[in-house]
Design a protein around this motif. Structure first.
Motif, PDB file in Angstrom:
ATOM      1  N   GLU A 100      -0.899  16.491   1.191  1.00 16.08           N
ATOM      2  CA  GLU A 100      -1.633  16.860  -0.020  1.00 16.08           C
ATOM      3  C   GLU A 100      -2.342  18.193   0.146  1.00 16.08           C
ATOM      4  OE1 GLU A 100      -2.003  15.913  -3.729  1.00 16.08           O
ATOM      5  OE2 GLU A 100      -1.492  14.277  -2.354  1.00 16.08           O
ATOM      6  N   GLY A 123      -0.349  11.493   4.451  1.00 14.85           N
ATOM      7  CA  GLY A 123      -0.527  11.742   3.017  1.00 14.85           C
ATOM      8  C   GLY A 123      -1.532  12.841   2.760  1.00 14.85           C
ATOM      9  N   LEU A 168      -2.025   7.359   5.960  1.00 19.71           N
ATOM     10  CA  LEU A 168      -2.989   8.124   5.176  1.00 19.71           C
ATOM     11  C   LEU A 168      -3.126   9.548   5.709  1.00 19.71           C
ATOM     12  CD1 LEU A 168      -6.222   6.226   4.163  1.00 19.71           C
ATOM     13  CD2 LEU A 168      -4.684   7.618   2.782  1.00 19.71           C
ATOM     14  N   THR A 186     -13.381   5.435  -5.577  1.00 25.45           N
ATOM     15  CA  THR A 186     -12.675   6.692  -5.827  1.00 25.45           C
ATOM     16  C   THR A 186     -13.674   7.809  -6.116  1.00 25.45           C
ATOM     17  OG1 THR A 186     -10.912   5.365  -6.797  1.00 25.45           O
ATOM     18  CG2 THR A 186     -10.821   7.744  -7.147  1.00 25.45           C
ATOM     19  N   THR A 230      -4.022   2.965  -5.024  1.00 23.06           N
ATOM     20  CA  THR A 230      -3.881   2.341  -3.706  1.00 23.06           C
ATOM     21  C   THR A 230      -5.097   1.482  -3.384  1.00 23.06           C
ATOM     22  OG1 THR A 230      -2.611   4.258  -2.990  1.00 23.06           O
ATOM     23  CG2 THR A 230      -3.434   2.784  -1.281  1.00 23.06           C
ATOM     24  N   LEU A 282       0.822  -1.206   0.000  1.00 27.65           N
ATOM     25  CA  LEU A 282       0.000   0.000   0.000  1.00 27.65           C
ATOM     26  C   LEU A 282       0.858   1.259   0.000  1.00 27.65           C
ATOM     27  CD1 LEU A 282      -2.847  -1.090   2.425  1.00 27.65           C
ATOM     28  CD2 LEU A 282      -2.864  -0.997  -0.067  1.00 27.65           C
ATOM     29  N   TYR A 326      -5.089  -2.609  -2.723  1.00 28.16           N
ATOM     30  CA  TYR A 326      -5.715  -3.274  -1.571  1.00 28.16           C
ATOM     31  C   TYR A 326      -6.682  -4.353  -2.039  1.00 28.16           C
ATOM     32  CZ  TYR A 326      -8.716  -4.014   2.463  1.00 28.16           C
ATOM     33  OH  TYR A 326      -9.443  -4.594   3.467  1.00 28.16           O
ATOM     34  N   LEU A 339       0.768   4.138  -2.799  1.00 25.36           N
ATOM     35  CA  LEU A 339       0.372   5.493  -2.442  1.00 25.36           C
ATOM     36  C   LEU A 339       1.460   6.512  -2.741  1.00 25.36           C
ATOM     37  CD1 LEU A 339      -1.952   7.063  -1.190  1.00 25.36           C
ATOM     38  CD2 LEU A 339      -0.854   6.822   1.036  1.00 25.36           C
ATOM     39  N   THR A 340       2.723   6.088  -2.639  1.00 26.92           N
ATOM     40  CA  THR A 340       3.809   7.051  -2.791  1.00 26.92           C
ATOM     41  C   THR A 340       4.385   7.083  -4.199  1.00 26.92           C
ATOM     42  OG1 THR A 340       5.384   5.404  -2.002  1.00 26.92           O
ATOM     43  CG2 THR A 340       4.463   6.916  -0.370  1.00 26.92           C
ATOM     44  N   ARG A 384      -3.218   8.408  -7.479  1.00 23.29           N
ATOM     45  CA  ARG A 384      -2.549   7.651  -6.413  1.00 23.29           C
ATOM     46  C   ARG A 384      -3.567   6.954  -5.523  1.00 23.29           C
ATOM     47  NH1 ARG A 384       0.123  12.285  -5.276  1.00 23.29           N
ATOM     48  NH2 ARG A 384      -0.310  12.036  -3.058  1.00 23.29           N
ATOM     49  N   VAL A 385      -4.635   7.670  -5.178  1.00 19.76           N
ATOM     50  CA  VAL A 385      -5.668   7.058  -4.339  1.00 19.76           C
ATOM     51  C   VAL A 385      -6.309   5.879  -5.062  1.00 19.76           C
ATOM     52  CG1 VAL A 385      -7.950   7.429  -3.335  1.00 19.76           C
ATOM     53  CG2 VAL A 385      -6.151   9.127  -2.996  1.00 19.76           C
TER      54      VAL A 385
END
Lengths: 194, 194
Positions: B138, B134, B131, B182, B89, B72, B93, B76-77, B85-86
């Motif tokens: 952001e 992150g 998260l 998303t 990720t 993960l 998962y 994400l990175t 990115r979301v």
DNA sequence: CGCAGGTGTTACCGCCGGTAACACTGGGGC
DNA sequence: GCCCCAGTGTTACCGGCGGTAACACCTGCG
């Protein structure tokens, strides 16, 4: 006929009350013997009433989940625009778990009391179905639309998880948390992140 | 000195492998004796290695959660705008839990295997912290900003809950589910509901 | 009285997690 | 050669749990 006996249901209620007391005192590792002792009786009586341990825990859990679900249905179906209703429903949920955190922990995390999980799953499922219908209605989609179902599942988990965190850390007021979660649902994160 | 013994770690690994096999076969009600038998040894050896049952389950859970968390973090990175990115990720998962559903069930629902819950909670916490950082980055918020924390908690629960539902019902493709989640995060529900 | 049915009990079973106590083996010092 | 010792493995047990069988007690009824 056994069903017309005088104190049968009342007895059952008193047993549940005793079980509730023990569970809230001993965490959920409460043994059947302890619960029986608290009720002033012995194990076989418990078994005659509830079948087995998961039966008892299910009965115990059901009382609480039914109450909670009723409250949520009321909050969700009362009037107002979508955002207001959602905000009110989240607030209702958080208010309930704030008022009875031990009960909530017993139902949702329990650390040991897994026998009730069937009932709790059932509750989450009913809640999810309720939300699915609500969303589908709101968005004028068919009642079993995929998007509505997925979103309902996600929203239930989102609120539950955030409620979990909140009960543990208590890092903000209930009103703040309610606002943040509603914002998140209305896309505040996406907007801010671009 | 005991730490330089030849096969100690290898042995531990083989015991974990045996435990893993039994857990996946017997559900999580696997007894220590059964696990020992599967490994071709007896109970006390297990206890010498893992202390007690929750120690074993924790070790078992840790392997999987560590792997998952690494995946993960990578997703994400890796590069791209926030939404990409979301999306990636969430997809990661879902791909992991799809590839190993029994493992996932053992970790998250387990029905009986509560001893591992400490480790799993730890994992969810680390994930939530990740998260939070992150999101805060952001949105250019302080690292412990409340909104970031709340949203992270909510998002973790949202994806987990939706993943749960998906594994049970399999009513859509992984890609679809990833898209819907998303979308939900980016406010699709709010927009549609007005 | 006998007797039926429901309430309550004691005493037990099997299983599990966990542990104490003992047997085996191999390698160093003397 | 011998003994000691550390580590590996075992068997056999403990206490507690969920669950149950079997028996005692009351109460109404023919």
């Amino acid at each position: 006929m056994t069903s017309v006996l005088p104190g049968r249901d009342a007895r059952r209620e008193s047993l549940l009350a005793a079980a509730d007391a023990v569970v809230q005192r001993d965490g959920a590792s409460a043994s059947m013997a302890t619960i029986a002792a608290e009720a002033g009786i012995t194990k076989p009586i418990l078994y005659r009433h509830f079948g087995d341990k998961s039966g008892l825990y299910a009965a115990l859990a059901e009382r609480h989940t039914d109450r909670l679900l009723d409250a949520l249905v009321d909050a969700l179906t009362a009037g107002g625009p979508a955002r207001v209703r959602v905000h009110r429903t989240i607030g209702t949920y958080l208010a309930v778990i704030e008022a009875e955190p031990q009960v909530y922990r017993f139902l949702m995390q329990s650390e040991e009391a897994v026998p009730a999980q069937g009932t709790v799953r059932g509750f989450l499922h009913r809640l999810q179905d309720l939300l699915t219908a609500g969303i589908a209605h709101e968005l004028r989609l068919p009642a079993d639309d995929l998007r509505a179902t997925v979103w309902a599942a996600g929203i239930v988990g989102m609120v539950q998880s955030a409620g979990d965190w909140w009960l543990e850390s208590r890092r903000c007021s209930r009103a703040d948390l309610t606002d943040q979660l509603t914002d998140l649902l209305w896309g505040a994160y996406g907007v801010a992140a671009g």
